[in-house]
Design an enzyme around this catalytic site. Sequence first.
Site, short mmCIF file in Angstrom:
data_model
loop_
_atom_site.label_atom_id
_atom_site.label_comp_id
_atom_site.label_asym_id
_atom_site.label_seq_id
_atom_site.Cartn_x
_atom_site.Cartn_y
_atom_site.Cartn_z
N GLU A 7 28.23 41.28 42.22
CA GLU A 7 27.65 39.96 42.44
C GLU A 7 26.22 40.14 42.89
OE1 GLU A 7 30.38 37.80 45.19
OE2 GLU A 7 31.40 39.72 45.07
N ASP A 46 34.16 42.73 43.48
CA ASP A 46 34.06 41.42 44.10
C ASP A 46 34.06 41.57 45.62
OD1 ASP A 46 34.55 38.35 44.04
OD2 ASP A 46 36.11 39.12 45.36
N ASP A 89 41.35 37.72 44.59
CA ASP A 89 40.17 38.59 44.62
C ASP A 89 40.05 39.42 43.35
OD1 ASP A 89 39.28 37.71 47.10
OD2 ASP A 89 40.65 39.06 48.15
N CYS A 129 41.21 32.33 30.84
CA CYS A 129 40.89 31.25 29.91
C CYS A 129 39.59 30.54 30.24
CB CYS A 129 42.04 30.24 29.85
SG CYS A 129 42.20 29.26 31.35
ZN LIG Z 1 43.60 30.27 32.80
#
Ligand SMILES: [Zn+2]
Length: 415
Positions: A267, A183, A363, A337
């Site tokens: 990325e 990242d 990060d 999640c």
């Molecule tokens: Zn979460």
Amino acid sequence: MLRKAFRFRLRPTPAVRQRLAQMAGCTRFLYNKALALNLNLLEQKQPILRYTKLCSQLQSWKQEEATLWLQQAHSQVLQQALKNLDRAFQDGLDVKQPGKKMPRFKKRGRQDSFRYPQGFKLRGNRVYLPKIGWVGMFKSQEVEGAIKNVTVSREGEHWFVSIQTEQEVRFEEEIVGGILGVDLGVVHQLTQSDGVQHPPVEAYRQAQQRLRREQRTLSRRVKGSNNWHKQVRRIRRLHQRISNLRKDVLHKLSHTLSQNHAVVCVEDLKVKNMTKSAKGTVESPGRNVKAKGGLNKAILEQGWGEFVRQLEYKLRWKGGRLVKVNPAYSSQECHACGFRSGENRKSQHEFECGSCGWDGNADVNGALNILHRGWEKLCEENVPVDVGCKPVEGEGVGLPVKQEPVGNCEEVPLR
Ligand SMILES: [Zn+2]
């Protein structure tokens, strides 16, 4: 077949140095002359001269009184320059490549280079360049494979030779290492999904500070004076040093990553868009964002594209793979999640999920998102890959997945 280039600094004697400059000068002159000819034709709405026509034009220039000295240059080097020009025109005129610009006039001392398609020889620590002679070089490693061509170029005060080779490679059966997400953080900090962050390069920072100082000194000098010229040369050398430092950092980093991982996800940044914005957003920080820690801002700002390019070919040499993913919202989404919200990001460095409660370095969370997206992409493309790590519950290393890996991504060796 794998193409690989070996680049060494030459150690020319003063006489050789002069001949190198002459050869570069001849090449540049011819390039510019042919370029002017073609631009003129374009202006008159006539078709430009292609490579073969340019070559016969070269023959007649060699006979003309004013340009008789072109005979002194190696003819294949000159032909190569015309070939490059032809290529540049084809790219520039190609509507399918809107990013390519039309060829421009070469300036003395800038991008001075010429290429020998054949006629060169390599022996020990020396290279033979036709019409120039044997030249010593700082040979830092053995040249492997069949040599295809040799390019000589000038960078600052030094001359370099780049030897392009081609060889058949056998990829290793088992790729060592796993999958990694990388990242590029808001403060231009490079963070790996395994939590490693890269410290700033002190030498680089110092060189940049010195550059600012020397530039202030230059502004106090009388333009055109001896001291002014001296200062210009000093600044030019410093620029060279900074560029070398940057290259060194990027090469070392991409080398380490490619040695230790089979797949690296990054990325897909449009660097140009990124640097354009003055203010920037969390997703695409602008120029004015202050770099605190981590890899220096300028290294990544100017070198991200180069870094990705290096990483890609270095991984390929090892039989590994680079995956580019869409970075949208990777800093706001929870990797555990998938809950996406601007609120998740508490500060520059803190992340706390409003849904599942995962908290940690912002990060690292971003890098983990990149990793997941890369993994999904690999699965979608049905790339047989064994990254040697299984999903892990909770935070940290490996793939703490929100979804189970789908398809046959596991257990098949990476090719
Ligand atoms: Zn979460």
